[in-house]
Design an enzyme around this catalytic site. Structure first.
Site, PDB file in Angstrom:
ATOM      1  N   CYS B 165       0.808  -1.219   0.000  1.00  0.00           N
ATOM      2  CA  CYS B 165       0.000   0.000   0.000  1.00  0.00           C
ATOM      3  C   CYS B 165       0.841   1.268   0.000  1.00  0.00           C
ATOM      4  O   CYS B 165       0.301   2.363  -0.070  1.00  0.00           O
ATOM      5  CB  CYS B 165      -0.934  -0.020   1.203  1.00  0.00           C
ATOM      6  SG  CYS B 165      -1.681  -1.631   1.443  1.00  0.00           S
ATOM      7  N   HIS B 342      -9.394   2.175  -1.090  1.00  0.00           N
ATOM      8  CA  HIS B 342      -7.945   2.012  -0.981  1.00  0.00           C
ATOM      9  C   HIS B 342      -7.414   1.545  -2.332  1.00  0.00           C
ATOM     10  O   HIS B 342      -7.620   0.401  -2.728  1.00  0.00           O
ATOM     11  CB  HIS B 342      -7.615   0.993   0.109  1.00  0.00           C
ATOM     12  CG  HIS B 342      -6.165   0.955   0.471  1.00  0.00           C
ATOM     13  ND1 HIS B 342      -5.188   1.579  -0.282  1.00  0.00           N
ATOM     14  CD2 HIS B 342      -5.520   0.361   1.516  1.00  0.00           C
ATOM     15  CE1 HIS B 342      -4.008   1.359   0.286  1.00  0.00           C
ATOM     16  NE2 HIS B 342      -4.176   0.636   1.371  1.00  0.00           N
ATOM     17  N   PHE B 401       1.328  -3.280   4.097  1.00  0.00           N
ATOM     18  CA  PHE B 401       1.465  -4.612   4.700  1.00  0.00           C
ATOM     19  C   PHE B 401       2.929  -5.026   4.602  1.00  0.00           C
ATOM     20  O   PHE B 401       3.567  -4.799   3.582  1.00  0.00           O
ATOM     21  CB  PHE B 401       0.673  -5.650   3.900  1.00  0.00           C
ATOM     22  CG  PHE B 401      -0.751  -5.824   4.314  1.00  0.00           C
ATOM     23  CD1 PHE B 401      -1.218  -5.361   5.525  1.00  0.00           C
ATOM     24  CD2 PHE B 401      -1.634  -6.488   3.483  1.00  0.00           C
ATOM     25  CE1 PHE B 401      -2.538  -5.543   5.898  1.00  0.00           C
ATOM     26  CE2 PHE B 401      -2.955  -6.678   3.845  1.00  0.00           C
ATOM     27  CZ  PHE B 401      -3.404  -6.199   5.050  1.00  0.00           C
TER      28      PHE B 401
END
Lengths: 393, 415
Positions: B165, B342, B401
């Protein structure tokens, strides 16, 4: 500001030939060991060069860590542990906190049994998509995703070994393996960091990876053949975990770290692969004074037509190059090819030896005069013409 | 050591809110949501049935790689046009933030259907479609970057990057470094995310990372709210043309804003959770401020990572409190993800582009769906409605992550 010198102060390498410097240099000198490292049965008619043994306990003693990764990540974490240990960085929280990690990654292992169950179960279904939805939802192990995500290889290096400075993952087959080295080399030279761990990993013993390459007809099918003597479908994949600690020479000196070799340069061309284009891109990078005994470790994969083009290119360079196509022994480890050959080359330059030819082809006929310089090529199967130059420090 | 600023001379944006920078920005300031029920594939039996799919122009029918290329090309065309670079070859390298690519179920089924048995060994026997076959080229990781590099004539080997991300911010940082050290005067940065295919949706769902408010897609993304329950998987892309200020000035290009500082830190704590002390996030933010040579007080607005997962938003708040102290309660902090979901690999570039627009128009985009404030998050999240503010400097956060954290500091002025 004068560019800073870049040293390799740690090399970690695990492959079908074994683990570490002694095992690799011994096996590369032993045609029987090279042949025995191949597996021509598991994926017949294709060949792979698998890693047969990995001491998980050494760097990944926690069961939770082991379960969080497939072999692809484990090979790379292990190699990273080896390189950090040799460089004297492993376990040193202060140094690890300043170590920048650049990883070249594909993706992790799929659940192939589940894929095959779903494919078998699809036959005759009216709503196949709904069936796939249900079976994947029920069948996928929730944490398996984390073992597949490309960036989680680097994530696991950080978590398991404590590399905390930064973490970036590069993708894109062979070119990613060139760029992690090139970017680290440029950043050190320009003062954008002192200490880097570059790492790549490849698991060849995966039917999904074989399928990715065989959709393009890239794999050697049928009897094994020498690297320079293969049809267009000429690639044999090889499992490799590799890591290099790249460090500013002044930084290494100040902490008493020993150089294995000096990384003198990295270049990367991007030709369109019309006939001759890769050679022109590589020729533009080839700026080496003659008269220095030079070992060339080629990253040629065996796949055509580019392997033949690289062969002609190397044959047309100055006399006296000792060329070795290492995919004959390691198999082609894609993202890991360029860093793995740099690791092997660093060992050869450090010891002043070149291992014997790996093929009977004329370009490998030059013997092993003590090399003071090593050149590593990294021409991708489809794109990218990488070049690295190592010298004795 | 303070490093030199890098100019942003063009941006381009595509999200589930629409095509183009201005359309996206208007929708964002209006507080609109681009999150909808998924129509791209059947959602029977799925835990999560909605997302921020970008489906215009037939994108929904493409592979992940096909969507990433199409969106990447659109935003890069917009950015290079704004930068005044026209159709000439782009004189600089390409840095691409990209999701991992792999063969998808339609292709896997097609190969299995012509095999003697639905097994990999049999599929391998019939797989060969030649080196230019779509089922080969489309699933190589390097293909999207290669096609974008050819479309824009960028120089050298294009770099594809993933830090989950944080990928978009990582690509920006890597480009900023290349310009600062003089390797190039100009770089094209693209973040493109087209991962809304069924297996990816299921995998994220199995990690319990996604919101399951299937009954209310547009209201599901609730960053910083007490009733937040996860992020919304979404697609989109943004491009930024970055240049050394000298190169921009030499050709008379007017910078839209400046990348002032980049900071990154790897968390060694856990695969999906941050260290509970927030230390890695704090290091990334503090590193970006130090790189910019700016004190925390210089930051006027935070474009938050703000995913809407219970964990992220709590940790981000904690880190902001650690960096900004008592001022954290007054500093405006909002999450674009409340509206666009997202966008994963593209989020860092999209949010950097929105940060540029925030400074251009002196308008703060809101955090929508903010009905129940979380008492544990005493931040000014610009709830529900955009508002004007004096913004000279923005902090943009991206946390991935695997503990890959990147923060960017952007300013209206070079110094």
């Amino acid at each position: 500001m004068a560019a800073r010198q870049v040293w390799i102060t740690g090399v970690g390498l695990i492959s079908a030939l074994g683990e570490g410097r002694d095992a690799h240099l011994a096996a590369l000198a032993d045609p029987g060991a090279v042949a025995a490292a191949r597996d021509s049965a598991s994926f017949a008619p294709f060949h792979v060069h698998p890693i047969r043994h990995l001491d998980l306990e050494r760097f990944m003693p926690r069961r939770g860590d082991q379960r969080a990764m497939g072999p692809w990540m484990q090979y790379g974490v292990h190699a990273s542990g080896l390189a950090l240990a040799e460089a004297g960085v492993l376990g040193d929280a202060a140094l690890l906190g300043r170590t920048h990690l650049l990883a070249a990654a594909a993706g992790g292992e799929r659940d192939l049994a589940l894929d095959e169950e779903i494919l078998a179960g699809l036959a005759g279904r009216e709503r196949p998509e709904a069936y796939i939805n249900t079976r994947l939802t029920e069948g996928l192990r929730p944490t398996a995703f984390l073992a597949q995500l490309s960036n989680m290889f680097a994530g696991n290096v950080s978590i398991v070994l404590g590399v905390a400075g930064s973490s970036r993952t590069f993708m894109g087959e062979e070119a990613a393996g060139v760029e992690i080295v090139r970017v680290a080399w440029r950043r050190i030279a320009a003062g954008q960091g002192d200490l880097f761990l570059v790492t790549a990993s490849y698991n060849a013993a995966r039917a999904d990876m074989l399928l990715l390459h065989q959709t393009g007809g890239r794999l050697l099918a049928g009897p094994w053949r020498g690297l320079w003597d293969r049809p267009a479908g000429g690639m044999t994949l090889g499992s490799v975990g590799v890591a290099l600690v790249l460090e500013a020479a002044d930084h290494a000196r100040a902490r008493g770290a020993r150089p294995i070799a000096r990384l003198a340069g990295v270049a990367h061309g991007w030709s369109d692969r019309r006939p001759g284009a890769a050679s022109r891109a590589a020729a533009a990078q080839w700026d080496l004074p003659a008269g220095v005994p030079t070992l060339v470790l080629s990253g040629a994969s065996g796949a055509g037509p580019v392997t033949a083009e690289e062969h002609a290119f190397l044959a047309g360079r100055a006399e006296g190059l000792a060329v070795r196509g290492t995919a004959a022994a390691l198999g082609h480890p894609v993202e890991a090819a360029f860093p793995a050959n740099l690791g092997l080359a660093a060992w050869c330059v450090d010891a002043g030896i070149a291992f014997p030819p790996l093929a009977t082809d004329p370009i490998e006929s030059v013997g092993s005069a003590a090399p003071r310089r090593a050149v590593v090529t990294g021409w991708g199967v489809r794109r990218g013409e990488g070049l690295g130059v190592l010298e004795a420090p | 050591m303070t490093a030199s600023p890098v100019a942003v001379t063009g941006i381009g944006i595509v999200t589930s809110l629409g095509e183009g920078t201005e359309a996206n920005w208007r929708a964002l300031l209006a507080g609109r949501s681009g999150i909808r029920r998924i129509t791209r594939f059947p959602v029977d039996g799925l835990k999560v049935t909605f997302g921020g799919a970008v489906d215009h122009g037939g994108l929904g029918a493409l592979t992940v790689a096909g969507r990433c290329f199409a969106m990447g090309r659109a935003v890069a065309a917009e950015a290079t046009a704004q930068a005044g670079l026209g159709d000439a070859a782009f004189a600089g390298p390409l840095f691409l933030a990209l999701p991992p690519i792999e063969m998808e179920w339609p292709q896997r089924r097609r190969i299995a259907a012509r095999a003697a048995a639905p097994r990999y060994a049999a599929m391998l026997a019939v797989a060969d479609e030649g080196p230019e076959g779509a089922d080969h080229v489309d699933f190589l990781f390097g293909t999207v970057a290669d096609r974008l590099a050819r479309a824009f004539g960028t120089e050298g080997a294009p770099i594809s990057m993933s830090t989950a991300c944080a990928s978009g911010a990582t690509a920006i940082q890597t480009a900023v470094e290349a310009i600062r050290r003089g390797d190039c005067a100009r770089a094209l940065v693209i973040g493109s995310e087209g991962s809304l295919q069924v297996e990816a949706l299921i995998r994220f769902g199995l990690l319990s990372a996604l919101s399951t408010h299937n009954e209310d897609p547009a209201g599901a993304s609730r960053p910083f709210a007490r009733d937040r329950d996860g992020f919304i998987m979404a697609e989109g892309a943004a491009a930024l043309v970055l240049e050394s200020p000298a190169a921009a000035a030499a050709r008379g290009a007017a910078p839209l804003a400046y990348l002032r500082g980049c900071g990154e830190a790897a968390d060694t704590f856990h695969r999906t959770r941050s260290n509970p002390d927030g230390s890695a996030i704090v290091r990334a933010i503090a590193g970006a401020l130090a790189d910019a040579g700016l004190p925390p007080d210089a930051v006027d607005y935070v474009n938050a990572h703000g995913t809407g997962t219970p964990e992220n938003d709590k940790m981000e708040c904690l880190a902001l409190q650690a960096v900004f102290g008592e001022r954290a309660t007054r500093l405006p902090v909002s999450s674009n993800k409340s509206m666009i979901g997202h966008t994963l690999s593209a989020a860092g570039t999209i949010e950097a582009a929105f940060s540029v627009l925030t400074m251009r128009d002196q308008m703060l985009p809101p955090t929508i769906n903010h009905r129940e404030p979380d008492p544990a998050i005493p931040l000014d999240v610009v709830p529900n409605v955009a508002r004007p503010a004096a913004v000279r400097t923005v902090l943009s956060n991206s946390f991935g992550f695997g503990g890959q954290n990147v923060s960017l500091v952007l300013s209206r002025d070079a110094g």
